[in-house]
Motif scaffolding. Sequence first.
Motif, short mmCIF file in Angstrom:
data_model
loop_
_atom_site.label_atom_id
_atom_site.label_comp_id
_atom_site.label_asym_id
_atom_site.label_seq_id
_atom_site.Cartn_x
_atom_site.Cartn_y
_atom_site.Cartn_z
N TRP A 153 0.75 -1.18 -0.19
CA TRP A 153 -0.06 0.03 0.12
C TRP A 153 1.20 1.01 0.00
O TRP A 153 1.07 2.04 -1.00
CB TRP A 153 -1.29 -0.08 1.56
N SER A 194 -10.48 -6.20 -1.11
CA SER A 194 -10.33 -5.20 0.03
C SER A 194 -9.30 -4.43 0.25
O SER A 194 -8.96 -3.39 0.65
CB SER A 194 -10.79 -5.92 1.38
N VAL A 197 -9.73 -2.06 -2.63
CA VAL A 197 -10.79 -0.62 -1.95
C VAL A 197 -9.36 0.50 -0.65
O VAL A 197 -9.31 1.23 -0.94
CB VAL A 197 -11.70 -1.32 -0.82
N GLU A 198 -8.59 -0.88 0.30
CA GLU A 198 -8.44 -0.11 1.38
C GLU A 198 -7.05 1.31 0.80
O GLU A 198 -6.67 2.26 0.73
CB GLU A 198 -7.52 -1.31 2.08
N LYS A 201 -8.93 4.13 -0.49
CA LYS A 201 -9.09 5.16 0.05
C LYS A 201 -7.77 6.05 0.59
O LYS A 201 -7.86 7.32 1.21
CB LYS A 201 -9.50 3.79 1.57
N ARG A 202 -6.90 5.29 0.35
CA ARG A 202 -5.73 6.36 0.93
C ARG A 202 -4.99 7.01 -0.48
O ARG A 202 -4.82 8.53 -0.13
CB ARG A 202 -4.13 5.21 1.07
N ASN A 204 -7.71 8.70 -1.81
CA ASN A 204 -8.64 9.10 -1.57
C ASN A 204 -8.72 10.31 -3.47
O ASN A 204 -8.55 11.66 -3.08
CB ASN A 204 -8.38 9.93 -0.71
N GLU A 206 -11.39 10.55 -7.13
CA GLU A 206 -12.18 10.85 -7.81
C GLU A 206 -10.77 9.54 -8.71
O GLU A 206 -11.70 9.16 -10.23
CB GLU A 206 -13.25 11.04 -8.09
N LYS A 209 -9.16 4.81 -9.32
CA LYS A 209 -10.15 2.75 -8.60
C LYS A 209 -10.04 2.01 -9.15
O LYS A 209 -8.88 2.00 -9.70
CB LYS A 209 -11.86 3.88 -9.44
N ASN A 231 -18.90 -2.68 -2.62
CA ASN A 231 -18.50 -1.52 -3.19
C ASN A 231 -17.91 -1.24 -4.41
O ASN A 231 -16.63 0.13 -4.75
CB ASN A 231 -16.64 -2.17 -3.10
N TYR A 234 -16.07 2.65 -5.39
CA TYR A 234 -14.69 2.35 -6.25
C TYR A 234 -14.39 2.10 -7.09
O TYR A 234 -13.08 1.35 -7.52
CB TYR A 234 -14.05 1.42 -4.33
#
Length: 297
Positions: A153, A194, A197-198, A201-202, A204, A206, A209, A231, A234
Amino acid sequence: MSATFDRRTAIKGILAGTVTFGIPSDLLAFADSPEALKLNLNTLKGKINHSVARWCFSDFDVETLCVEAKKIGITGIDLVGPKEWPILKKHNLVSTMCNGAELNLVDGFNDQKFHEQLIKNYTEMIPLVAKAGYKNLICFSGNKRGKTDEEGWNNCVLGLQKLIPLAEKHQVTLVMELLNSKIDHKDYQCDKTSWGVELAKRINSENFKLLYDIYHMQIDEGDVIRTIRENHKYIAHYHTGGVPGRNEIDETQELNYSTIMKAIAATGFTGFVGQEFIPKQKDKIASLKKAIEICDI
């Protein structure tokens, strides 16, 4: 695969499943006419935007694939680079998931030693995608090679955040594909929804994806419809494929694609669903046509 293709055979493929013996020649001519094309397009329900992955139909040259795909209601071709965009534009088709900036599937953003070349490639490609009027550009996490989730990540964020301002400026979305690591892509890091998606989110934005490949995620995690419902914000793009084997998405495999398409449509998704299966049947265009019929809910 054979590099040759009989165009007459391709045209006959449009009539897949139809007995042609005894049909008048004027009716056969109509089947390949603009009027027939318009009639076919008008029969699609319009809840799903259909595309097809170029590589799965590499027996056909791009020109032929465009002609045949358009006749069955497909409006975009996935995984096509800049050299072939003019052919798509000629046929009023969209490059629905652009490629050509990635290094490969195993050397990706999760490893800092690839960042310099990746950032150079994507910095050059993002404006080209925008200039052509397209929206999505594929990217990959790469293989773990011993890295933990956290290391993956952190490295992906470090590399991708250098590109996000450019992507936002040009309104291009960087789309990371989810691939299974159980069967097809051993050690690939972004192998669970997952995980992707994490990462989203990090980052952040648009303009980052996921490409939710239904085939891959059925293999690695299952629970497809629930995952999509939870989900979907995303997810920028979907791919199909029969499980097991990545062949036709018909009754020969385990997924109920019609129901999955209904779940996708219910989320309000307005992007594309790309057919990314490897046809086993001799008439590959007939297989593609049936896949569109299954997904046209």
